[in-house]
Design a protein around this motif. Structure first.
Motif, PDB file in Angstrom:
ATOM      1  N   THR A  28       0.803  -1.229   0.000  1.00  0.00           N
ATOM      2  CA  THR A  28       0.000   0.000   0.000  1.00  0.00           C
ATOM      3  C   THR A  28       0.835   1.279   0.000  1.00  0.00           C
ATOM      4  OG1 THR A  28      -0.119  -0.003   2.410  1.00  0.00           O
ATOM      5  CG2 THR A  28      -1.861  -1.186   1.231  1.00  0.00           C
ATOM      6  N   GLY A  29       2.156   1.129   0.001  1.00  0.00           N
ATOM      7  CA  GLY A  29       3.006   2.306  -0.001  1.00  0.00           C
ATOM      8  C   GLY A  29       3.325   2.824   1.390  1.00  0.00           C
ATOM      9  N   ASN A  30       2.939   2.090   2.429  1.00  0.00           N
ATOM     10  CA  ASN A  30       3.204   2.542   3.799  1.00  0.00           C
ATOM     11  C   ASN A  30       4.519   2.000   4.362  1.00  0.00           C
ATOM     12  OD1 ASN A  30       2.582  -0.129   4.289  1.00  0.00           O
ATOM     13  ND2 ASN A  30       0.876   0.277   5.677  1.00  0.00           N
ATOM     14  N   GLN A  50       1.711  -7.300   6.983  1.00  0.00           N
ATOM     15  CA  GLN A  50       2.313  -5.967   7.014  1.00  0.00           C
ATOM     16  C   GLN A  50       3.665  -5.975   7.736  1.00  0.00           C
ATOM     17  OE1 GLN A  50       0.579  -2.812   5.474  1.00  0.00           O
ATOM     18  NE2 GLN A  50       0.625  -4.756   4.387  1.00  0.00           N
ATOM     19  N   ILE A  51       4.640  -6.573   7.084  1.00  0.00           N
ATOM     20  CA  ILE A  51       5.978  -6.759   7.653  1.00  0.00           C
ATOM     21  C   ILE A  51       6.942  -5.768   7.015  1.00  0.00           C
ATOM     22  CG2 ILE A  51       7.889  -8.398   7.910  1.00  0.00           C
ATOM     23  CD1 ILE A  51       5.727 -10.641   7.708  1.00  0.00           C
ATOM     24  N   ARG A  68      10.552  -9.587  -0.777  1.00  0.00           N
ATOM     25  CA  ARG A  68       9.665  -8.861   0.145  1.00  0.00           C
ATOM     26  C   ARG A  68       8.488  -9.757   0.486  1.00  0.00           C
ATOM     27  NH1 ARG A  68       8.875  -4.113  -3.696  1.00  0.00           N
ATOM     28  NH2 ARG A  68       6.835  -5.082  -3.763  1.00  0.00           N
ATOM     29  N   PRO A  69       7.817  -9.473   1.609  1.00  0.00           N
ATOM     30  CA  PRO A  69       6.675 -10.299   2.018  1.00  0.00           C
ATOM     31  C   PRO A  69       5.559 -10.379   0.978  1.00  0.00           C
ATOM     32  CG  PRO A  69       7.331  -8.869   3.807  1.00  0.00           C
ATOM     33  CD  PRO A  69       8.135  -8.459   2.605  1.00  0.00           C
ATOM     34  N   ASP A  70       5.241  -9.267   0.330  1.00  0.00           N
ATOM     35  CA  ASP A  70       4.136  -9.268  -0.628  1.00  0.00           C
ATOM     36  C   ASP A  70       4.432 -10.104  -1.871  1.00  0.00           C
ATOM     37  OD1 ASP A  70       6.049  -7.161  -1.139  1.00  0.00           O
ATOM     38  OD2 ASP A  70       4.710  -6.435  -2.712  1.00  0.00           O
TER      39      ASP A  70
END
Length: 150
Positions: free
Chosen positions: A85-87, A94-95, A111-113
């Motif tokens: 989400t860009g955060n 959300q790692i 990355r996690p995603d």
């Protein structure tokens, strides 16, 4: 605490307590149909009871039940395992990239995603071993894995 929130009265609280004990120890009880909660709510209540910590990093040696992992991902990312989400946080849980790196995530994906669900769970269990439920403090509180702040 679980009984006080979900049960209708003392008899229901005793039955729910007996059911939780039976579920956690694999001993059957006589009348599970009389529970004041059922279905997914009961499954999540049982899963929460099975992993509810008593200290900052308690119960980190036992993998979290699927219902707990799913509830945490639902809270963190709406259940979107590919969340970006860009955060600065990634994946269903959300790692942060640094945390992913520290917990061995790069062996699965950069990355996690970009990792599949199973890899995210494996790495999340390592994060939980290192940090406890505090790694997801807001959602862990919201779904009852950590005590709410006064």
């Amino acid at each position: 605490m679980l009984c006080a929130r979900n049960a209708a009265g003392p008899a229901s609280a005793l039955l729910l307590t007996a059911t939780l004990t039976a579920a956690l120890t694999a001993r059957p009880i006589a009348a599970p149909a009389a529970l004041p909660i059922a279905g997914p709510a009961l499954a999540l209540a049982l899963a929460r009871a099975a992993v509810r910590p008593t200290g900052p990093a308690a119960d980190v040696g036992t993998p979290a039940p699927e219902a707990v992992r799913d509830a945490l991902a639902d809270c963190e990312s709406g259940g979107d395992r590919q969340a970006d989400t860009g955060n600065g946080y990634y994946g269903g849980l959300q790692i942060l990239p640094a945390t992913w790196q520290e917990a061995g995530g790069p062996q699965y994906a950069p990355r996690p995603d970009l990792a599949d669900r199973a890899a995210q769970i494996t790495v999340a269990e390592e994060i939980r071993r290192l940090q406890g439920w505090q790694a997801w403090s807001g959602c862990a509180r919201r779904i009852g894995l950590l005590d709410r702040r006064p």
